[in-house]
Design a protein around this motif. Structure first.
Motif, PDB file in Angstrom:
ATOM      1  N   PRO A   1       0.830  -1.213   0.000  1.00 33.70           N
ATOM      2  CA  PRO A   1       0.000   0.000   0.000  1.00 33.70           C
ATOM      3  C   PRO A   1       0.865   1.263   0.000  1.00 33.70           C
ATOM      4  CG  PRO A   1      -0.834  -1.598   1.596  1.00 33.70           C
ATOM      5  CD  PRO A   1       0.487  -2.121   1.107  1.00 33.70           C
ATOM      6  N   ASN A   2       0.550   2.152  -0.909  1.00 29.95           N
ATOM      7  CA  ASN A   2       1.253   3.435  -1.019  1.00 29.95           C
ATOM      8  C   ASN A   2       2.747   3.292  -1.343  1.00 29.95           C
ATOM      9  OD1 ASN A   2      -1.109   4.943  -0.287  1.00 29.95           O
ATOM     10  ND2 ASN A   2      -0.736   4.306   1.837  1.00 29.95           N
ATOM     11  N   GLY A   3       3.131   2.125  -1.863  1.00 28.17           N
ATOM     12  CA  GLY A   3       4.535   1.907  -2.189  1.00 28.17           C
ATOM     13  C   GLY A   3       4.855   2.250  -3.632  1.00 28.17           C
ATOM     14  N   THR A   4       6.088   1.947  -4.023  1.00 33.43           N
ATOM     15  CA  THR A   4       6.539   2.298  -5.372  1.00 33.43           C
ATOM     16  C   THR A   4       5.816   1.504  -6.451  1.00 33.43           C
ATOM     17  OG1 THR A   4       8.350   0.703  -5.153  1.00 33.43           O
ATOM     18  CG2 THR A   4       8.826   2.986  -4.575  1.00 33.43           C
TER      19      THR A   4
ATOM     20  N   ALA B   1       2.759   0.280  -6.283  1.00 36.78           N
ATOM     21  CA  ALA B   1       1.409   0.844  -6.386  1.00 36.78           C
ATOM     22  C   ALA B   1       1.433   2.123  -7.219  1.00 36.78           C
ATOM     23  CB  ALA B   1       0.843   1.125  -4.998  1.00 36.78           C
ATOM     24  N   ALA B   2       2.446   2.942  -7.021  1.00 39.48           N
ATOM     25  CA  ALA B   2       2.557   4.179  -7.799  1.00 39.48           C
ATOM     26  C   ALA B   2       2.766   3.883  -9.280  1.00 39.48           C
ATOM     27  CB  ALA B   2       3.699   5.032  -7.255  1.00 39.48           C
ATOM     28  N   GLY B   3       3.625   2.913  -9.565  1.00 37.19           N
ATOM     29  CA  GLY B   3       3.871   2.540 -10.955  1.00 37.19           C
ATOM     30  C   GLY B   3       2.638   1.972 -11.624  1.00 37.19           C
ATOM     31  N   LEU B   4       1.925   1.100 -10.913  1.00 35.19           N
ATOM     32  CA  LEU B   4       0.694   0.532 -11.472  1.00 35.19           C
ATOM     33  C   LEU B   4      -0.344   1.620 -11.740  1.00 35.19           C
ATOM     34  CD1 LEU B   4       0.390  -2.691  -9.275  1.00 35.19           C
ATOM     35  CD2 LEU B   4       0.828  -2.601 -11.740  1.00 35.19           C
ATOM     36  N   ALA B   5      -0.403   2.595 -10.854  1.00 32.45           N
ATOM     37  CA  ALA B   5      -1.359   3.694 -11.056  1.00 32.45           C
ATOM     38  C   ALA B   5      -1.044   4.454 -12.334  1.00 32.45           C
ATOM     39  CB  ALA B   5      -1.337   4.630  -9.850  1.00 32.45           C
ATOM     40  N   VAL B   6       0.235   4.644 -12.611  1.00 31.93           N
ATOM     41  CA  VAL B   6       0.625   5.326 -13.851  1.00 31.93           C
ATOM     42  C   VAL B   6       0.194   4.504 -15.064  1.00 31.93           C
ATOM     43  CG1 VAL B   6       2.585   6.094 -15.249  1.00 31.93           C
ATOM     44  CG2 VAL B   6       2.530   6.588 -12.797  1.00 31.93           C
ATOM     45  N   LEU B   7       0.429   3.195 -15.018  1.00 26.77           N
ATOM     46  CA  LEU B   7       0.031   2.335 -16.134  1.00 26.77           C
ATOM     47  C   LEU B   7      -1.480   2.370 -16.338  1.00 26.77           C
ATOM     48  CD1 LEU B   7       2.378  -0.740 -15.528  1.00 26.77           C
ATOM     49  CD2 LEU B   7       2.585   0.998 -17.316  1.00 26.77           C
ATOM     50  N   GLU B   8      -2.224   2.315 -15.249  1.00 25.68           N
ATOM     51  CA  GLU B   8      -3.693   2.385 -15.349  1.00 25.68           C
ATOM     52  C   GLU B   8      -4.126   3.737 -15.916  1.00 25.68           C
ATOM     53  OE1 GLU B   8      -5.652  -0.041 -15.082  1.00 25.68           O
ATOM     54  OE2 GLU B   8      -5.005  -1.440 -13.521  1.00 25.68           O
TER      55      GLU B   8
END
Length: 201
Positions: free
Chosen positions: A177-180, A182-189
């Motif tokens: 949660p709130n890790g790197t 998760a941040a990368g996946l959010a960018v891909l999404e």
């Protein structure tokens, strides 16, 4: 021990591995020479077209393999023609099974198979290109970006193949949660990765 000939010869079993535009002529030559069954890996050539060209002809099985078959880890789907029985499908599955996984589908699904696993290796290679390029952009030497990308894809695919859970769980296992990650996946999404794959396939 392989005989190379200028035209199809009489054979118990025949594999059609020619360009689609050559299929009709080759099928006529195969029918004239004589064969007991045919497996076609000619892309996009329907069972009906194959059966017409081979008429009255042998049972026909159509297949959609992919290029990882060249290293023994291919994915192929097969569909039987109007006169293809269980033995014909078993033969085709055994043959293609020597270089990977084989599934049986109805012919209309072969187009979907082409989009998913037939073209799929190219999509994975594009992902690899993008990952390597991104690795270089953040300062990794070419050789290290390449080695890490290849091993990451190989490791992830192997883990998925050997796991008792699906990709959703494996993805969650990597994602704090709130890790790197998760941040990368959010960018891909945000960039529409799922929609892009859906549209491509």
């Amino acid at each position: 021990g392989v005989a190379v000939v200028g035209a199809p010869a009489a054979a118990e079993r025949t594999v059609l591995a020619v360009k689609p535009q050559q299929v009709v002529d080759v099928c006529r030559s195969v029918a004239a020479a004589g064969t007991d069954r045919v497996l076609s890996i000619a892309a996009g050539v329907t069972l009906a077209a194959l059966e017409r060209a081979l008429a009255p002809g042998p049972p026909v099985v159509r297949a959609m393999p992919n290029t990882p078959a060249t290293v023994g880890v291919g994915a192929a789907a097969i569909a039987g023609g109007t006169s293809a029985g269980p033995d014909d499908l078993d033969w085709a599955e055994q043959l293609l099974g020597a270089v990977g996984t084989v599934v049986r589908v109805d012919e209309p699904l072969l187009d979907a198979v082409t989009g998913l696993s037939g073209s799929g290796p190219a999509y994975v290679f594009l992902v690899a290109e993008a990952m390597m390029a991104a690795g270089r952009e953040v300062g990794l030497p070419d050789s290290i970006a390449e080695a890490l990308t290849v091993q990451t894809l190989l490791g992830a695919a192997t883990l998925l193949a050997q796991s008792d859970v699906g990709p959703e769980v494996l993805r969650a296992n990597v994602t704090s949660p709130n890790g790197t990650t998760a941040a990368g996946l959010a960018v891909l999404e945000d960039h529409g990765l799922r929609a892009a794959f859906s549209a491509a396939i």
